[in-house]
Each structure stands twice: as structure tokens, then as C-alpha cells.
Design a protein around this motif. Structure first.
Motif, PDB file in Angstrom:
ATOM      1  N   MET A 169      -1.111   2.044  -0.450  1.00  0.00           N
ATOM      2  CA  MET A 169       0.327   1.715  -0.509  1.00  0.00           C
ATOM      3  C   MET A 169       1.084   2.382   0.636  1.00  0.00           C
ATOM      4  O   MET A 169       2.055   1.818   1.156  1.00  0.00           O
ATOM      5  N   ALA A 170       0.634   3.583   1.013  1.00  0.00           N
ATOM      6  CA  ALA A 170       1.339   4.309   2.080  1.00  0.00           C
ATOM      7  C   ALA A 170       1.257   3.564   3.412  1.00  0.00           C
ATOM      8  O   ALA A 170       2.099   3.755   4.298  1.00  0.00           O
ATOM      9  N   GLN A 171       0.268   2.669   3.555  1.00  0.00           N
ATOM     10  CA  GLN A 171       0.137   1.919   4.812  1.00  0.00           C
ATOM     11  C   GLN A 171       1.270   0.910   4.991  1.00  0.00           C
ATOM     12  O   GLN A 171       1.419   0.313   6.052  1.00  0.00           O
ATOM     13  N   SER A 172       2.064   0.730   3.945  1.00  0.00           N
ATOM     14  CA  SER A 172       3.189  -0.210   4.075  1.00  0.00           C
ATOM     15  C   SER A 172       4.206   0.311   5.094  1.00  0.00           C
ATOM     16  O   SER A 172       5.072  -0.422   5.533  1.00  0.00           O
ATOM     17  N   TYR A 173       4.056   1.615   5.473  1.00  0.00           N
ATOM     18  CA  TYR A 173       4.946   2.138   6.525  1.00  0.00           C
ATOM     19  C   TYR A 173       4.817   1.289   7.789  1.00  0.00           C
ATOM     20  O   TYR A 173       5.772   1.102   8.526  1.00  0.00           O
ATOM     21  N   GLN A 174       3.610   0.738   8.020  1.00  0.00           N
ATOM     22  CA  GLN A 174       3.396  -0.026   9.256  1.00  0.00           C
ATOM     23  C   GLN A 174       4.251  -1.293   9.253  1.00  0.00           C
ATOM     24  O   GLN A 174       4.823  -1.676  10.276  1.00  0.00           O
ATOM     25  N   ASP A 175       4.366  -1.921   8.115  1.00  0.00           N
ATOM     26  CA  ASP A 175       5.213  -3.115   7.989  1.00  0.00           C
ATOM     27  C   ASP A 175       6.681  -2.711   8.152  1.00  0.00           C
ATOM     28  O   ASP A 175       7.406  -3.293   8.963  1.00  0.00           O
ATOM     29  N   LEU A 176       7.089  -1.679   7.403  1.00  0.00           N
ATOM     30  CA  LEU A 176       8.511  -1.298   7.412  1.00  0.00           C
ATOM     31  C   LEU A 176       8.954  -0.796   8.788  1.00  0.00           C
ATOM     32  O   LEU A 176       9.974  -1.233   9.327  1.00  0.00           O
ATOM     33  N   SER A 177       8.156   0.129   9.370  1.00  0.00           N
ATOM     34  CA  SER A 177       8.550   0.632  10.694  1.00  0.00           C
ATOM     35  C   SER A 177       8.389  -0.479  11.725  1.00  0.00           C
ATOM     36  O   SER A 177       9.181  -0.595  12.657  1.00  0.00           O
ATOM     37  N   GLY A 178       7.385  -1.329  11.526  1.00  0.00           N
ATOM     38  CA  GLY A 178       7.148  -2.432  12.460  1.00  0.00           C
ATOM     39  C   GLY A 178       8.319  -3.392  12.507  1.00  0.00           C
ATOM     40  O   GLY A 178       8.707  -3.863  13.584  1.00  0.00           O
ATOM     41  N   GLN A 179       8.903  -3.687  11.348  1.00  0.00           N
ATOM     42  CA  GLN A 179      10.059  -4.597  11.321  1.00  0.00           C
ATOM     43  C   GLN A 179      11.228  -3.996  12.087  1.00  0.00           C
ATOM     44  O   GLN A 179      11.948  -4.699  12.806  1.00  0.00           O
ATOM     45  N   ILE A 180      11.401  -2.669  11.912  1.00  0.00           N
ATOM     46  CA  ILE A 180      12.509  -1.998  12.610  1.00  0.00           C
ATOM     47  C   ILE A 180      12.242  -2.012  14.118  1.00  0.00           C
ATOM     48  O   ILE A 180      13.128  -2.319  14.923  1.00  0.00           O
TER      49      ILE A 180
ATOM     50  N   THR B  15      -1.006  -5.964   7.702  1.00  0.00           N
ATOM     51  CA  THR B  15      -1.206  -4.768   6.859  1.00  0.00           C
ATOM     52  C   THR B  15      -0.656  -5.035   5.452  1.00  0.00           C
ATOM     53  O   THR B  15      -1.309  -4.713   4.460  1.00  0.00           O
ATOM     54  N   MET B  16       0.542  -5.633   5.394  1.00  0.00           N
ATOM     55  CA  MET B  16       1.148  -5.877   4.080  1.00  0.00           C
ATOM     56  C   MET B  16       0.352  -6.924   3.295  1.00  0.00           C
ATOM     57  O   MET B  16       0.145  -6.776   2.086  1.00  0.00           O
ATOM     58  N   ARG B  17      -0.138  -7.957   3.999  1.00  0.00           N
ATOM     59  CA  ARG B  17      -0.949  -8.974   3.302  1.00  0.00           C
ATOM     60  C   ARG B  17      -2.187  -8.310   2.690  1.00  0.00           C
ATOM     61  O   ARG B  17      -2.576  -8.601   1.564  1.00  0.00           O
ATOM     62  N   ARG B  18      -2.768  -7.409   3.466  1.00  0.00           N
ATOM     63  CA  ARG B  18      -3.990  -6.747   2.994  1.00  0.00           C
ATOM     64  C   ARG B  18      -3.700  -5.847   1.797  1.00  0.00           C
ATOM     65  O   ARG B  18      -4.500  -5.789   0.850  1.00  0.00           O
ATOM     66  N   ILE B  19      -2.565  -5.142   1.837  1.00  0.00           N
ATOM     67  CA  ILE B  19      -2.190  -4.271   0.707  1.00  0.00           C
ATOM     68  C   ILE B  19      -2.031  -5.111  -0.563  1.00  0.00           C
ATOM     69  O   ILE B  19      -2.572  -4.792  -1.621  1.00  0.00           O
ATOM     70  N   VAL B  20      -1.282  -6.213  -0.436  1.00  0.00           N
ATOM     71  CA  VAL B  20      -1.017  -7.050  -1.616  1.00  0.00           C
ATOM     72  C   VAL B  20      -2.322  -7.647  -2.139  1.00  0.00           C
ATOM     73  O   VAL B  20      -2.562  -7.677  -3.353  1.00  0.00           O
ATOM     74  N   LYS B  21      -3.171  -8.088  -1.217  1.00  0.00           N
ATOM     75  CA  LYS B  21      -4.452  -8.671  -1.613  1.00  0.00           C
ATOM     76  C   LYS B  21      -5.283  -7.648  -2.405  1.00  0.00           C
ATOM     77  O   LYS B  21      -5.855  -7.966  -3.449  1.00  0.00           O
ATOM     78  N   ASN B  22      -5.320  -6.409  -1.911  1.00  0.00           N
ATOM     79  CA  ASN B  22      -6.050  -5.346  -2.606  1.00  0.00           C
ATOM     80  C   ASN B  22      -5.484  -5.090  -3.999  1.00  0.00           C
ATOM     81  O   ASN B  22      -6.234  -4.911  -4.961  1.00  0.00           O
ATOM     82  N   LEU B  23      -4.144  -5.048  -4.075  1.00  0.00           N
ATOM     83  CA  LEU B  23      -3.516  -4.785  -5.377  1.00  0.00           C
ATOM     84  C   LEU B  23      -3.812  -5.919  -6.350  1.00  0.00           C
ATOM     85  O   LEU B  23      -4.061  -5.683  -7.536  1.00  0.00           O
ATOM     86  N   LEU B  24      -3.785  -7.152  -5.831  1.00  0.00           N
ATOM     87  CA  LEU B  24      -4.085  -8.292  -6.703  1.00  0.00           C
ATOM     88  C   LEU B  24      -5.541  -8.219  -7.182  1.00  0.00           C
ATOM     89  O   LEU B  24      -5.825  -8.487  -8.355  1.00  0.00           O
ATOM     90  N   HIS B  25      -6.444  -7.816  -6.285  1.00  0.00           N
ATOM     91  CA  HIS B  25      -7.847  -7.656  -6.687  1.00  0.00           C
ATOM     92  C   HIS B  25      -7.961  -6.615  -7.789  1.00  0.00           C
ATOM     93  O   HIS B  25      -8.681  -6.799  -8.756  1.00  0.00           O
ATOM     94  N   ASP B  26      -7.220  -5.485  -7.621  1.00  0.00           N
ATOM     95  CA  ASP B  26      -7.254  -4.425  -8.639  1.00  0.00           C
ATOM     96  C   ASP B  26      -6.758  -4.947  -9.993  1.00  0.00           C
ATOM     97  O   ASP B  26      -7.179  -4.468 -11.047  1.00  0.00           O
ATOM     98  N   LEU B  27      -5.821  -5.913  -9.929  1.00  0.00           N
ATOM     99  CA  LEU B  27      -5.280  -6.473 -11.178  1.00  0.00           C
ATOM    100  C   LEU B  27      -6.190  -7.569 -11.736  1.00  0.00           C
ATOM    101  O   LEU B  27      -5.903  -8.159 -12.773  1.00  0.00           O
ATOM    102  N   VAL B  32      -7.168 -15.173  -3.645  1.00  0.00           N
ATOM    103  CA  VAL B  32      -5.950 -14.899  -2.872  1.00  0.00           C
ATOM    104  C   VAL B  32      -6.111 -15.436  -1.452  1.00  0.00           C
ATOM    105  O   VAL B  32      -7.085 -15.100  -0.764  1.00  0.00           O
ATOM    106  N   GLN B  33      -5.171 -16.265  -1.023  1.00  0.00           N
ATOM    107  CA  GLN B  33      -5.173 -16.727   0.372  1.00  0.00           C
ATOM    108  C   GLN B  33      -3.951 -16.156   1.072  1.00  0.00           C
ATOM    109  O   GLN B  33      -2.978 -15.767   0.434  1.00  0.00           O
TER     110      GLN B  33
END
Lengths: 255, 127
Positions: A169-180, B15-27, B32-33
Motif C-alpha cells: 500500500m505504501a507504494q501508492s506514494y508513486q502514484d500520488l507524488s507522480g500525479q503532482i 504501480t496503482m493498478r498493481r496494488i489494486v490487483k494484489n488487493l483484489l487477489h487477497d480478497l 482482473v484486467q
């Protein structure tokens, strides 16, 4: 300048014509009076034109200086494009770092999950063997210690699994900082464009105003993450979002 | 809850797509596409039978709000549950998304628990 000095300057500049006006007025000589008014108007216009000429000369000098300022040319031609490239590189580095971290999380999670599960299973077997009462005192003691070890390994494994989710979850910093950062790159790009236009305009002597992007377009496209001290009228956490969403849904129902 | 649901995750950041995909797998959701903006997501949604759409808002090409509106105006997709997962935090935007028919809105940064809760909520009718 003191009041006396101002009076002296005014007297020097305007005294003669004022005197002519007063004399013509007192003598009731309309022709001479109107002639003095024309002189006065002409003097005033000359003064205005002199000021405008000076302003024009100063403006031209400033534009010349602007065009010739090597620092500015360097900014427009090299440093601003460099700044954009550097920010792009930061984005790429953070993206690589985040993916590398997630590679490790994804490869570690099944390992620790397997260890935690086998520890739980082995612990259960140890308990069954111990509770059967068949073990000698030596083996019974060993089973107790093994059971304790398995319970700890299972609990630790579960904790590590939870921590790995947090790391993910902490890797979401890359998305957030990246958008900025992307937004800053865009702004720097606009600045570069405007500066290039200004340099071009001062060289060609032309000037063209540019239509600013309407704020409404930004709102549809998205504004990026809220930045403390910069963003206004933003939500304060998920609960705030849920309340607003419910309000929006209710408004939709009314419409 | 049905675990064979098909998810489409739309975000311009991998990165965000990968995070969400992982969380969905955990659930327990393995199907997931991914798509990186509305423009690539819409043809996928129209061509394949997805059950849930999770989308970001701020994306180049077609932003999430336009994707949501396009989904709601397509008779085949109009009823699809849509969860917006975004950093867009202006109060007006959230109201706007609600009016456009979003089912859930999760603000970034978020926790795995919040995502799970919101998904459960929007999927309740499909369960």
C-alpha cells in the motif's frame, strides 16, 4: 523637494503664461486670453508627449535588455527543458523503485504464507502427539517446545504478511507524488512555451495575448492529489467522502 | 460473495493498478484486467463482459469522470457497479461523480480495509 522649490519650478514653467492669462482676463481682452489658453494647452500636451516618449524609450531599453539577457535565453532554451527531463527521470526512478519493491513483496508473500501455514499444521500435530500421552518425558518436553516454536512462527508469519500488505500500500506514494510531478511538468512546459513566445515577440516586435485554459476543463480532467497549504475546498478523509457521496446521490434522486 | 467476478482496473499509473490487483487477489478475486485510461478501457468494457469497474479520475486521454458517463449512457453497461479510486479530493468533484452515477468513491491514499468495505458495499446487490 521643499514647497519653496516646487513653487519656484512651477513659477519658472508656468508663471509667464499664467501672468498673461490674468492680465488678459483683467483687461477683458478675449482674443489675448484665448491665445494664452492655447499656449497653456500646447505646453501641457508637449509635457505629456515628452513623458510618453521617455516611457517608450525606457520600455524599448527594457525589452532590449530582456532579449539580450543571456540568463533568460538559457532558461528558455535549456534549463527549463532540462528541468522537465529531470522531473521525468524522477518519475521513472520512483516507478522502477515501486515496481521493484512490489516484485519483492509478491515473491515474499507466498513464502511467508507457506511457512506460517506449515508452522500451524506442524504445531497442531505436535499438540495431538503430546495430548495422546504416548510420548516419553523427553519427547513430551520436546513436543511442548516445538509446539511453542510453531505457534510463534505462525503468528510471526501472519504479522509479516500483514506488514507486506502495508509495504504494498505504501507504494501508492508513486502514484500520488507522480500525479503532482506530472502537473509540475505540465506547468513548466507552459512556462517554457510562454517564455519562448515572449522572446519571439520581443524579437519580432509583435505581441499576442493567449487564451488561458478554462478552469472548468481542469476540473473535468482532474486536479490531482490535494496538496497541504495549496489545495482548497478538499475533503478531510474517507468519512467526509462518504457523506458527500450520499449527498450527491440524494441530489441526483431529486433532479 | 461471488469470487468469479471480472474486474477492470483503470489507472494511468501501473504501480496503482498493481496494488489494486494484489488487493483484489487477497480478497479472492483472481479475474482482473487492466487499462491505462478511459480510451482504452471503454472498448474493452464494450467488447468483454466485465462485472465491476474500478477507475481513477485524473488520467490523460479520457478521464475517469468521462468514462463513468460513457458507461452510464451505454445501455449494455449502464447498470455496472463503478468504484472511483482517486486522489481527486475537491468536494464539488465528489458530488459531481455521485450525480454521474458512481457507486463508490475511495480517496487515495486508502487502506486495504477501506477498499474491501467499499467493494463489499457496491457488490452487495450482486452477491
Amino acid at each position: 523637494m521643499s514647497a519653496t522649490a516646487v513653487t519656484d519650478t512651477l513659477q519658472l514653467q508656468w508663471g509667464e503664461v499664467c501672468l498673461a492669462l490674468r492680465e488678459a482676463l483683467e483687461a477683458g481682452d478675449e482674443q489675448r486670453f484665448l491665445g494664452a489658453v492655447d499656449t497653456l494647452t500646447g505646453m501641457r500636451e508637449r509635457s505629456l508627449w515628452d513623458s510618453l516618449r521617455q516611457l517608450d524609450a525606457r520600455l524599448r531599453a527594457a525589452l532590449d535588455q530582456f532579449r539580450l539577457d543571456p540568463r533568460l535565453m538559457r532558461l528558455a532554451g535549456k534549463e527549463i527543458p532540462d528541468a522537465r527531463a529531470r522531473l521525468d527521470h524522477v518519475l521513472k526512478l520512483t516507478d522502477e523503485a515501486a515496481h521493484r519493491t512490489m516484485d519483492l513483496v509478491e515473491s515474499s508473500t507466498p513464502l511467508v504464507a507457506r511457512t506460517a501455514a506449515s508452522a500451524a499444521a506442524l504445531g497442531a500435530e505436535c499438540r495431538e502427539a503430546r495430548e495422546s500421552g504416548a510420548a516419553s518425558p523427553y519427547w513430551n518436553d520436546l513436543l511442548v517446545r516445538l509446539e511453542g516454536h510453531c505457534a510463534a512462527a505462525h503468528a510471526d508469519g501472519e504479522k509479516v504478511k500483514t506488514n507486506l500488505v502495508e509495504v504494498l500500500m505504501a507504494q501508492s506514494y508513486q502514484d500520488l507524488s507522480g500525479q503532482i510531478i506530472r502537473r509540475v511538468i505540465e506547468l513548466v512546459g507552459q512556462l517554457e512555451e510562454e517564455l519562448a513566445r515572449l522572446v519571439h515577440d520581443t524579437e519580432s516586435g509583435a505581441s499576442e495575448s493567449r487564451r488561458p485554459q478554462p478552469a472548468a476543463e481542469d476540473a473535468i480532467r482532474g486536479l490531482g492529489p490535494a496538496v497541504p497549504g495549496v489545495s482548497v475546498n478538499t475533503v478531510d478523509g474517507q468519512q467526509d467522502v462518504d457523506e458527500l457521496l450520499a449527498m450527491g446521490v440524494a441530489m441526483k434522486g431529486v433532479l | 460473495m461471488k469470487k468469479d467476478l471480472r474486474f477492470l482496473v483503470v489507472d494511468d499509473f501501473s504501480t496503482m493498478r498493481r496494488i489494486v490487483k494484489n488487493l483484489l487477489h487477497d480478497l479472492g478475486y483472481a479475474n482482473v484486467q487492466e487499462a491505462d485510461d478511459g480510451k482504452t478501457a471503454l472498448p474493452l468494457l464494450q467488447a468483454e463482459p466485465f462485472d465491476v469497474l474500478i477507475t481513477d479520475w485524473n488520467m490523460p486521454g479520457m478521464p475517469g469522470l468521462d468514462l463513468l458517463k460513457a458507461v452510464r449512457s451505454d445501455p449494455k453497461l449502464a447498470k455496472m457497479p463503478v468504484l472511483m479510486l482517486t486522489a481527486e479530493a475537491k468536494r464539488d468533484q465528489i458530488v459531481e461523480a455521485a450525480k454521474a452515477g458512481v457507486n463508490g468513491y475511495v480517496i487515495k491514499p486508502f487502506t486495504a480495509q477501506v477498499l474491501a468495505e467499499k467493494l463489499e458495499k457496491i457488490l452487495a446487490p450482486a452477491a
